[in-house]
Design a protein around this motif. Structure first.
Motif, PDB file in Angstrom:
ATOM      1  N   PHE A 155      16.480  -6.101 -62.585  1.00 40.46           N
ATOM      2  CA  PHE A 155      17.265  -6.541 -61.436  1.00 40.46           C
ATOM      3  C   PHE A 155      17.106  -5.579 -60.263  1.00 40.46           C
ATOM      4  O   PHE A 155      16.820  -5.989 -59.136  1.00 40.46           O
ATOM      5  N   TRP A 156      17.247  -4.267 -60.542  1.00 40.76           N
ATOM      6  CA  TRP A 156      17.127  -3.280 -59.459  1.00 40.76           C
ATOM      7  C   TRP A 156      15.705  -3.188 -58.956  1.00 40.76           C
ATOM      8  O   TRP A 156      15.476  -2.924 -57.779  1.00 40.76           O
ATOM      9  N   GLN A 157      14.746  -3.429 -59.874  1.00 39.16           N
ATOM     10  CA  GLN A 157      13.340  -3.471 -59.430  1.00 39.16           C
ATOM     11  C   GLN A 157      13.148  -4.570 -58.395  1.00 39.16           C
ATOM     12  O   GLN A 157      12.475  -4.386 -57.375  1.00 39.16           O
ATOM     13  N   PHE A 158      13.773  -5.720 -58.674  1.00 39.47           N
ATOM     14  CA  PHE A 158      13.642  -6.851 -57.768  1.00 39.47           C
ATOM     15  C   PHE A 158      14.273  -6.541 -56.417  1.00 39.47           C
ATOM     16  O   PHE A 158      13.713  -6.848 -55.362  1.00 39.47           O
ATOM     17  N   ILE A 159      15.450  -5.890 -56.453  1.00 39.45           N
ATOM     18  CA  ILE A 159      16.115  -5.523 -55.201  1.00 39.45           C
ATOM     19  C   ILE A 159      15.232  -4.560 -54.399  1.00 39.45           C
ATOM     20  O   ILE A 159      15.045  -4.721 -53.185  1.00 39.45           O
ATOM     21  N   ALA A 160      14.648  -3.598 -55.097  1.00 44.17           N
ATOM     22  CA  ALA A 160      13.764  -2.649 -54.418  1.00 44.17           C
ATOM     23  C   ALA A 160      12.565  -3.368 -53.822  1.00 44.17           C
ATOM     24  O   ALA A 160      12.127  -3.065 -52.703  1.00 44.17           O
ATOM     25  N   TYR A 161      12.059  -4.356 -54.585  1.00 44.37           N
ATOM     26  CA  TYR A 161      10.909  -5.132 -54.120  1.00 44.37           C
ATOM     27  C   TYR A 161      11.248  -5.905 -52.852  1.00 44.37           C
ATOM     28  O   TYR A 161      10.488  -5.911 -51.877  1.00 44.37           O
ATOM     29  N   LEU A 162      12.444  -6.536 -52.859  1.00 42.66           N
ATOM     30  CA  LEU A 162      12.889  -7.292 -51.674  1.00 42.66           C
ATOM     31  C   LEU A 162      12.987  -6.358 -50.470  1.00 42.66           C
ATOM     32  O   LEU A 162      12.562  -6.705 -49.369  1.00 42.66           O
ATOM     33  N   ASP A 163      13.554  -5.185 -50.727  1.00 40.77           N
ATOM     34  CA  ASP A 163      13.728  -4.225 -49.654  1.00 40.77           C
ATOM     35  C   ASP A 163      12.377  -3.838 -49.051  1.00 40.77           C
ATOM     36  O   ASP A 163      12.201  -3.833 -47.834  1.00 40.77           O
ATOM     37  N   LEU A 164      11.401  -3.576 -49.935  1.00 46.06           N
ATOM     38  CA  LEU A 164      10.075  -3.189 -49.458  1.00 46.06           C
ATOM     39  C   LEU A 164       9.390  -4.347 -48.732  1.00 46.06           C
ATOM     40  O   LEU A 164       8.709  -4.142 -47.725  1.00 46.06           O
TER      41      LEU A 164
END
Lengths: 343, 297
Positions: free
Chosen positions: A63-72
């Motif tokens: 989940f946090w990986q996905f959030i980081a991905y969205l942010d990037l």
């Protein structure tokens, strides 16, 4: 009304979110290390990998990986291409305008040709003009676009030598890259050979535009024709005729507006079909557009490029569709939902 | 002399027969049907008749022009390609792959699409709302784009491109079925069946499906032409059937290298696709207007 907009915006955000999720999932589905698929970097040392692992929050769970991905994604950090090692955001923004440019001109040509012919056929319904236009439209509607492009190249380029086969502009002319739209770039640039370059770019544009727009203009023709037939058979047209207006007044005052407005979103939606056809035609004419680029990426197994190319193209299509819906709702508030295409 | 019987016809023609009468009135549609029937016949029987194999290479007969050309011969009616393979044989075998797979894919997509569409149409509330939201956005994306994206994920190949096109074709069947079920489900005959105690599945199979068949046939012809175009487009882009296997799109892309010296190697497969699609479209259009006109009387 505002409920409608909220619904549409909700749809837009939801779909874009799903697309982002799909593109994130792709990094796991593609073969190889998922971090390599996301960044496009073949890590040489464990240290380098660790650097990116913290950036993409590898240790924190999906989940946090996905959030980081969205942010990037939001920051324009899309990773880099396997084959060219260029940042993908930059690659996509150079190639996408070329495709949009080609599709936009083709859509313009198709509208200019398709709508008048559709009116002609619809107004002369069940007469000779209608039958001949309709029969001709079958040909344009059924011809595979890649075959058409090949035939046009064989006849107009190789036999006659009138038009160049491939590319956007002759290598003789250097045009600084600014907006990515070649014609606009040429006009905005201050080179001495401006008009020669413009002429050359137009000649390069001719064949791809022609092959795409033959297909699309027949679809537009058929949509328009069906709408004209329906409108001309309706009660208010009879009422207008009964009031004593002659045929031209009826068509000008009541016919055109009522015909065009309901089919407007469908006509605009042909842009997405155009974009797909453009992707095929691009690879034939070596047009440096997103389709050609994406197909090359598929051949080379360039997973970061496939991921971001897919995200860019499908987001463009979705954003375009939703905005057409909203514009149509503003122009014609009574219509509830988008109607299906009738051809 | 007075006629004893006021009505000329013994019996009133059935809806199917009425459609056929209307369909037959249009010469164009009828010719299209004849062409479609002969294509079907050629595709089924052709491979038993052709004297060559689509894969055998013959170095003695490279780039033989078609029969009507001065240098051509009757042994290779449409000439040979750069490896000496008979073009007519390859076109027949290729049509078999392209058209056969397309028909299969359309049937599969129709089955899945109708099931999901019926589910979405007969349910209300949250479940159907989510499905509708998803569908509305899926409908906007062209099938070929979806197919290219799916092939990008799965990798090139015939089976992968079949998956891709099936998945890409499903949304439109769902959409049409759902719309149809939505409008029909509140009509009296359906309510009557429901009052009789029929379950939703029974209502769908015995009341709705018979009324839907015509719509499905028309949508099926449309989907068939899209499927043929897409599968040959993927073949053309080297994302579908891989060479040396004969598939019309793949043949076109193979012929690309020798297009200038041997134009027949791209003309023949392209023309086969074109004739098939145009006859399907003409038949589909004739069917649609026959159904539309039938309701007028």
């Amino acid at each position: 009304m505002s409920f409608y907009f909220l619904r549409r915006l909700n749809l837009l955000v939801f779909t874009l979110f799903m697309l982002a999720m799909a593109s994130f999932g792709l990094a796991y589905l593609f073969p190889g290390d998922y971090l390599t698929n996301l960044t496009g970097i073949h890590f040489e040392s464990e240290q380098q990998r660790q650097l990116y692992a913290t950036l993409y929050k590898e240790s924190d769970g999906v989940f946090w990986q996905f959030i980081a991905y969205l942010d990037l994604l939001w920051q324009g950090e899309w990773g880099q291409s396997f084959s060219s090692n260029q940042p993908l955001y930059q690659e996509v923004t150079t190639y996408l305008p070329a495709s949009i440019e080609l599709s936009a001109y083709a859509l313009f040509v198709s509208l200019v040709v398709g709508i008048p012919l559709g009116f002609l056929a619809g107004l002369r319904h069940n007469k000779l003009a209608d039958y001949s236009i309709l029969s001709m439209s079958f040909i344009g509607y059924s011809i595979p676009v890649f075959w058409l492009a090949l035939i046009l190249i064989l006849i107009l380029s190789l036999q006659m030598g009138w038009f160049p086969i491939s590319g956007r502009i002759s290598l003789l002319y250097y045009i600084p890259l600014d907006t990515g739209f070649i014609l606009i770039d040429i006009i905005r640039s201050d080179v001495s050979y401006k008009w020669d370059a413009f002429n050359d770019a137009l000649r390069h544009l001719f064949l791809p535009t022609l092959s795409i727009s033959i297909v699309t203009s027949t679809i537009i023709l058929r949509i328009t024709r069906r709408s004209v037939i329906e409108v001309m058979g309706s009660e208010y047209i009879k009422a207008a005729t009964a009031r004593g207006l002659n045929r031209y007044q009826v068509i000008l005052r009541h016919g055109i507006r009522n015909t065009i407005i309901p089919i407007m979103p469908q006509l605009a939606l042909q842009f997405t079909t155009l974009l797909t056809n453009a992707m095929i035609v691009e690879s034939i004419f070596s047009w440096p557009g997103i389709g050609n680029w994406l197909i090359q990426a598929i051949y080379q197994g360039d997973y970061p490029s496939i991921r971001s190319g897919m995200l860019a193209v499908s987001s463009l299509v979705v954003i375009f569709t939703v905005s057409i819906d909203i514009v149509h709702k503003i122009i014609d508030p009574q219509r509830l939902y988008r109607q299906r295409v009738k051809i | 002399m007075l006629k004893s019987n006021l009505y000329q016809e013994e019996q009133f023609p059935s809806p199917l027969r009425q459609t056929w009468y209307e369909f037959r009135k249009s010469h164009l549609a009828f010719i299209g049907l004849c062409i479609l029937a002969s294509i079907t016949l050629i595709v089924i029987l052709g491979p038993f008749v052709t004297p060559y194999s689509p894969l055998t290479q013959n170095t003695d007969a490279l780039l033989v022009p078609p029969a009507w050309d001065g240098n051509g011969g009757i042994s290779h009616v449409l000439g040979t390609d750069g490896l000496g393979r008979d073009v007519l044989t390859r076109v027949i075998h290729g049509s078999r792959v392209t058209f056969g797979i397309s028909v299969f894919l359309v049937l599969v997509a129709m089955l899945i699409g109708v099931l999901i569409g019926a589910f979405a149409g007969m349910n209300t509330g949250m479940r159907s709302s989510i499905l509708n939201h998803l569908l509305d956005s899926m409908m906007a994306i062209p099938t070929l784009l979806i197919a290219i994206i799916i092939v990008a994920i799965l990798g090139p190949g015939l089976v992968n491109s079949m998956w891709a096109i099936t998945l890409a074709l499903i949304p439109q069947f769902i959409h049409y079925t759902r719309d149809f079920v939505r409008t029909e489900v509140n009509k009296e005959y359906v309510i009557a069946a429901r009052l009789d105690g029929a379950s939703p599945a029974r209502i769908f199979v015995f009341s709705l499906l018979p009324n839907m068949v015509e719509m499905l046939v028309v949508q099926g012809t449309l989907a068939l032409s899209i499927a043929i175009l897409d599968i040959s487009a993927l073949g053309f882009l080297n994302l579908g059937v891989q060479s040396p296997y004969a598939e019309l799109g793949a043949m076109l892309s193979e012929g690309l290298d020798i297009a200038y010296i041997a134009p027949w190697s791209i003309a023949a497969p392209g023309a086969a696709i074109f004739i098939a699609i145009i006859s399907i479209n003409v038949v589909g259009d004739g069917l649609r207007s026959a159904l539309r006109n039938r309701l007028k009387y």
